[in-house]
Design a protein around this motif. Structure first.
Motif, short mmCIF file in Angstrom:
data_model
loop_
_atom_site.label_atom_id
_atom_site.label_comp_id
_atom_site.label_asym_id
_atom_site.label_seq_id
_atom_site.Cartn_x
_atom_site.Cartn_y
_atom_site.Cartn_z
N ASN A 174 102.07 89.03 30.37
CA ASN A 174 103.31 88.32 30.03
C ASN A 174 103.03 86.97 29.41
OD1 ASN A 174 104.90 90.41 30.99
ND2 ASN A 174 105.15 89.53 33.02
N PHE A 175 102.03 86.27 29.94
CA PHE A 175 101.70 84.97 29.37
C PHE A 175 101.19 85.11 27.94
CE2 PHE A 175 98.44 81.91 28.19
CZ PHE A 175 99.20 80.74 28.20
N ILE A 176 100.29 86.05 27.71
CA ILE A 176 99.74 86.24 26.36
C ILE A 176 100.85 86.59 25.38
CG2 ILE A 176 98.19 87.65 24.95
CD1 ILE A 176 96.40 87.89 27.44
N GLY A 177 101.76 87.47 25.80
CA GLY A 177 102.87 87.84 24.92
C GLY A 177 103.74 86.65 24.58
N ARG A 178 103.96 85.78 25.55
CA ARG A 178 104.77 84.58 25.31
C ARG A 178 104.03 83.60 24.40
NH1 ARG A 178 105.57 82.98 30.63
NH2 ARG A 178 104.16 81.18 30.48
N ALA A 179 102.73 83.46 24.62
CA ALA A 179 101.95 82.48 23.85
C ALA A 179 101.78 82.91 22.40
CB ALA A 179 100.58 82.27 24.50
N GLU A 180 101.75 84.20 22.15
CA GLU A 180 101.51 84.68 20.79
C GLU A 180 102.67 84.40 19.83
OE1 GLU A 180 100.33 88.76 20.82
OE2 GLU A 180 98.21 88.23 21.02
N VAL A 181 103.84 84.12 20.36
CA VAL A 181 105.00 83.90 19.47
C VAL A 181 105.46 82.44 19.50
CG1 VAL A 181 105.78 86.29 19.64
CG2 VAL A 181 106.57 84.63 21.32
N LEU A 182 104.59 81.56 19.94
CA LEU A 182 104.95 80.16 19.96
C LEU A 182 105.13 79.62 18.55
CD1 LEU A 182 102.48 78.87 22.70
CD2 LEU A 182 104.97 79.04 22.90
N ASP A 242 104.88 77.15 15.33
CA ASP A 242 103.86 76.22 14.86
C ASP A 242 104.29 74.78 15.16
OD1 ASP A 242 102.41 78.32 13.88
OD2 ASP A 242 103.18 78.15 11.83
N GLY A 243 103.31 73.97 15.53
CA GLY A 243 103.59 72.55 15.75
C GLY A 243 104.40 72.25 16.99
N ILE A 244 104.42 73.17 17.96
CA ILE A 244 105.27 72.97 19.13
C ILE A 244 104.80 71.78 19.98
CG2 ILE A 244 103.98 74.62 20.53
CD1 ILE A 244 107.75 73.77 20.65
N ILE A 245 103.49 71.52 20.01
CA ILE A 245 103.01 70.39 20.81
C ILE A 245 103.53 69.07 20.24
CG2 ILE A 245 100.95 69.12 21.52
CD1 ILE A 245 99.50 71.78 21.76
N ALA A 246 103.46 68.93 18.92
CA ALA A 246 103.98 67.72 18.28
C ALA A 246 105.48 67.59 18.49
CB ALA A 246 103.65 67.74 16.80
N THR A 247 106.18 68.72 18.44
CA THR A 247 107.63 68.70 18.67
C THR A 247 107.96 68.21 20.07
OG1 THR A 247 107.96 70.54 17.12
CG2 THR A 247 109.70 70.13 18.73
N ALA A 248 107.21 68.71 21.06
CA ALA A 248 107.45 68.29 22.44
C ALA A 248 107.09 66.83 22.65
CB ALA A 248 106.64 69.18 23.39
N ASP A 249 106.03 66.37 22.01
CA ASP A 249 105.63 64.97 22.14
C ASP A 249 106.69 64.04 21.54
OD1 ASP A 249 103.30 65.70 23.37
OD2 ASP A 249 102.06 65.55 21.57
N ALA A 296 108.89 71.45 25.94
CA ALA A 296 107.85 71.12 26.92
C ALA A 296 107.22 72.38 27.49
CB ALA A 296 108.43 70.26 28.03
N LEU A 297 108.04 73.36 27.83
CA LEU A 297 107.52 74.62 28.37
C LEU A 297 106.65 75.34 27.35
CD1 LEU A 297 110.72 75.96 30.20
CD2 LEU A 297 108.76 74.79 31.21
N GLN A 298 107.11 75.37 26.11
CA GLN A 298 106.34 76.04 25.06
C GLN A 298 105.04 75.28 24.75
OE1 GLN A 298 109.34 76.32 21.92
NE2 GLN A 298 109.57 78.50 22.35
N ALA A 299 105.12 73.96 24.74
CA ALA A 299 103.92 73.16 24.46
C ALA A 299 102.87 73.37 25.56
CB ALA A 299 104.27 71.69 24.35
N ALA A 300 103.31 73.49 26.81
CA ALA A 300 102.37 73.75 27.91
C ALA A 300 101.70 75.11 27.72
CB ALA A 300 103.09 73.69 29.24
N ASP A 301 102.46 76.11 27.30
CA ASP A 301 101.85 77.41 27.00
C ASP A 301 100.81 77.28 25.89
OD1 ASP A 301 103.30 78.77 28.88
OD2 ASP A 301 104.75 79.64 27.48
#
Length: 292
Positions: A201-209, A211-218, A227-232
């Protein structure tokens, strides 16, 4: 994901089956394997519970890499299945190189029971390699299950798990998920299937993150979804401490349903690891302080 997520529940179930053979100039069947992200779990982590796996992280564009690999191939041919040579092309398997912390090519790492045992960078003479291999074999003597001499000696594998793992290796996450869910439907308390399903389940969720989600969360710490997606993304990028720290900080900033949602996700991420891992223990302590 091997470097980020502890797949111990999967690797402990399967017993490696390296074939044995007479000493000679040709590597024993299955004694030399080409390893990618898809088969890293089966060919390195699982098989290292039976015999040491020598992982050579190299590049086909590097002459020293090819020379080292050829030397190891000659040595493994002499040792009748007492160890396995795993060849990794770092040009196409950057995540494996990252998981091992590779800083120079070639790099060689001996793995036993799913953990790095010894490593070195660069090229050594064949005599030095022989001494290194002999030292590895001596260090693990009596601690691994050893080469399997015949199929009858190996414990039978559960065909339900075999089908699930084959789907996972083929990239069929939906098929793997369905297989593990079917096991749980028949055996709700099956801890191995629960653990495997969490990883899928985690891998499936992480594969569709995105682009740039960490910068978006920051850029917007109040965005819970980001924040949840950036942590993944951080966890998938082999940075569990960063992922945990982000969600703990989010717990501190939130209340009510939002806090519950973030806390629940953080606890789910903890379950992907051995609970005794120091960074998990530390993060659980920080979460408790954030909550109370």
């Amino acid at each position: 994901m091997a470097g980020a997520v502890d797949l111990s529940a999967l690797k402990e179930r399967a017993q490696a089956k390296p074939a044995t053979g007479a000493t000679g100039g040709t590597p024993t069947a299955n004694a030399v394997v080409d390893v990618s992200e898809a088969n890293f779990e089966a060919e390195v982590l699982q098989k290292s519970s039976a015999v040491p796996v020598v992982v050579v992280l190299a590049s086909t564009r590097s002459e020293p890499s090819m020379a080292l690999t050829e030397a190891f191939e000659r040595l493994v041919a002499q040792d009748a299945g007492t160890w396995i040579l795993a060849r990794v092309d770092v040009d196409t398997n950057m995540r494996i190189a990252q998981a091992f912390g590779v800083q120079a090519i070639p790099t060689t790492v001996a793995v036993a029971q799913g953990q790095p045992l010894a490593d070195f960078q660069g090229v050594q003479s064949e005599e030095q390699l022989r001494a290194w291999i002999d030292a590895i074999l001596k260090a693990v003597e009596g601690k691994l299950t050893g080469p399997v001499g015949s199929a009858e000696e190996a414990p039978p594998e559960d065909p339900r798990f075999v089908a699930a793992e084959e789907a996972l290796e083929a990239g069929d996450l939906a098929g793997a998920e369905a297989a593990y869910e079917a096991i749980l439907a028949a055996e709700p308390a099956n801890a191995e299937a629960k653990t495997a399903l969490r990883h899928v389940n985690f891998i499936g969720r992480a594969e569709v993150l995105p682009d740039g989600i960490i910068a978006t969360a920051d850029a917007d710490p109040t965005d819970i979804d980001a924040a949840l997606q950036a942590a993944d993304a951080e966890l998938f990028d082999q940075r569990p401490e960063d992922a945990f720290a982000r969600l703990i900080a989010t717990v501190k900033r939130t209340a009510g349903d939002d806090r519950t949602r973030v806390r629940t996700r953080l606890l789910e991420l903890f379950e992907l690891f051995d609970p005794a891992e120091p960074f998990v223990v530390a993060a659980r302590r920080k979460l408790a302080l954030a909550l109370y």
